[in-house]
Design an enzyme around this catalytic site. Structure first.
Site, mmCIF file in Angstrom:
data_model
loop_
_atom_site.group_PDB
_atom_site.id
_atom_site.type_symbol
_atom_site.label_atom_id
_atom_site.label_comp_id
_atom_site.label_asym_id
_atom_site.label_seq_id
_atom_site.Cartn_x
_atom_site.Cartn_y
_atom_site.Cartn_z
ATOM 1 N N ASN A 125 37.862 44.876 44.492
ATOM 2 C CA ASN A 125 38.866 45.364 43.546
ATOM 3 C C ASN A 125 39.702 46.476 44.165
ATOM 4 O O ASN A 125 39.250 47.214 45.064
ATOM 5 C CB ASN A 125 38.244 45.788 42.213
ATOM 6 C CG ASN A 125 37.121 46.788 42.315
ATOM 7 O OD1 ASN A 125 36.465 46.880 43.346
ATOM 8 N ND2 ASN A 125 36.895 47.540 41.262
ATOM 9 N N GLU A 165 42.329 49.327 42.606
ATOM 10 C CA GLU A 165 42.914 49.905 41.397
ATOM 11 C C GLU A 165 44.245 50.593 41.699
ATOM 12 O O GLU A 165 44.689 50.652 42.853
ATOM 13 C CB GLU A 165 41.887 50.853 40.759
ATOM 14 C CG GLU A 165 40.638 50.075 40.341
ATOM 15 C CD GLU A 165 39.587 50.931 39.646
ATOM 16 O OE1 GLU A 165 39.665 52.180 39.715
ATOM 17 O OE2 GLU A 165 38.676 50.329 39.039
ATOM 18 N N CYS A 208 41.475 42.855 40.263
ATOM 19 C CA CYS A 208 40.049 42.548 40.338
ATOM 20 C C CYS A 208 39.708 42.006 41.729
ATOM 21 O O CYS A 208 40.570 41.479 42.440
ATOM 22 C CB CYS A 208 39.665 41.507 39.296
ATOM 23 S SG CYS A 208 39.452 42.150 37.627
ATOM 24 N N GLU A 265 38.194 39.357 42.453
ATOM 25 C CA GLU A 265 38.415 37.917 42.547
ATOM 26 C C GLU A 265 39.872 37.599 42.866
ATOM 27 O O GLU A 265 40.164 36.570 43.493
ATOM 28 C CB GLU A 265 37.999 37.237 41.242
ATOM 29 C CG GLU A 265 36.509 37.316 40.936
ATOM 30 C CD GLU A 265 36.096 38.596 40.206
ATOM 31 O OE1 GLU A 265 36.867 39.585 40.223
ATOM 32 O OE2 GLU A 265 35.010 38.610 39.617
ATOM 33 N N CYS A 279 35.006 38.735 34.962
ATOM 34 C CA CYS A 279 35.779 38.859 33.725
ATOM 35 C C CYS A 279 36.472 37.531 33.410
ATOM 36 O O CYS A 279 36.537 36.619 34.239
ATOM 37 C CB CYS A 279 36.786 39.997 33.826
ATOM 38 S SG CYS A 279 38.277 39.612 34.754
ATOM 39 N N CYS A 326 39.332 36.308 35.648
ATOM 40 C CA CYS A 326 38.876 35.912 36.980
ATOM 41 C C CYS A 326 38.108 34.603 36.941
ATOM 42 O O CYS A 326 38.094 33.858 37.919
ATOM 43 C CB CYS A 326 38.067 37.039 37.603
ATOM 44 S SG CYS A 326 39.154 38.431 37.987
#
Ligand code: THU
Length: 128
Positions: free
Chosen positions: A44, A46, A55, A57, A88, A91
């Site tokens: 990930n 941010e 993310c 993925e 999530c 993803c």
């Protein structure tokens, strides 16, 4: 195709350490075996504009495509402790596009077909 789950788990942990997560302090790493034998990874990343963070993925899928594409055969996703992590919803959709129902995804109960994580998924077949 032989799946070396330990190798995938280690690859996910290794890339998790590179995660850029200064806001949530929640690092994620993911690694997949591709049907030609290569391993692709993601972590990930941010952003100060919180909502646009990526993310792990997302990075993996981008890496898959950038390195030649192919089908995902098996995937391991981990948190900052190296424990298996549930992806999530968004993803799951990203992974489904390239792994379909058959891709195996590691859970605390062992590898599961992706259809158990995203039942009756919407995908490329629905556009035909
Ligand atoms: N995160 C992922 O990278 N993948 C997931 O499947 C779940 C959540 C990241 C996003 C954010 O950087 C952090 O975990 C906390 O939500």
């Amino acid at each position: 195709m032989n799946i070396d789950w330990d190798k995938l788990h280690k690859a996910a942990i290794d890339v998790m350490k590179n995660a850029y997560a200064p806001y949530s302090n929640f690092k994620v790493g993911v690694a997949s075996l591709v049907d030609d034998g290569r391993i692709v990874v993601g972590c990930n990343s941010e952003n100060a504009s919180y909502g646009v963070g990526l993310c792990a993925e997302c990075g993996l899928i981008s890496s898959l495509t950038a390195s030649g594409g192919g089908r995902l055969v098996a995937t391991v996703c981990v948190d900052g402790n190296g424990d298996f992590l549930s992806p999530c919803g968004r993803c799951r959709q990203l992974l489904f596009e390239h792994g379909g129902n058959e891709m195996l995804f590691m859970t605390p109960d062992g590898p599961k077909p992706f259809s158990t994580l995203l039942p009756w998924a919407f995908g490329p077949e629905d556009l035909k």
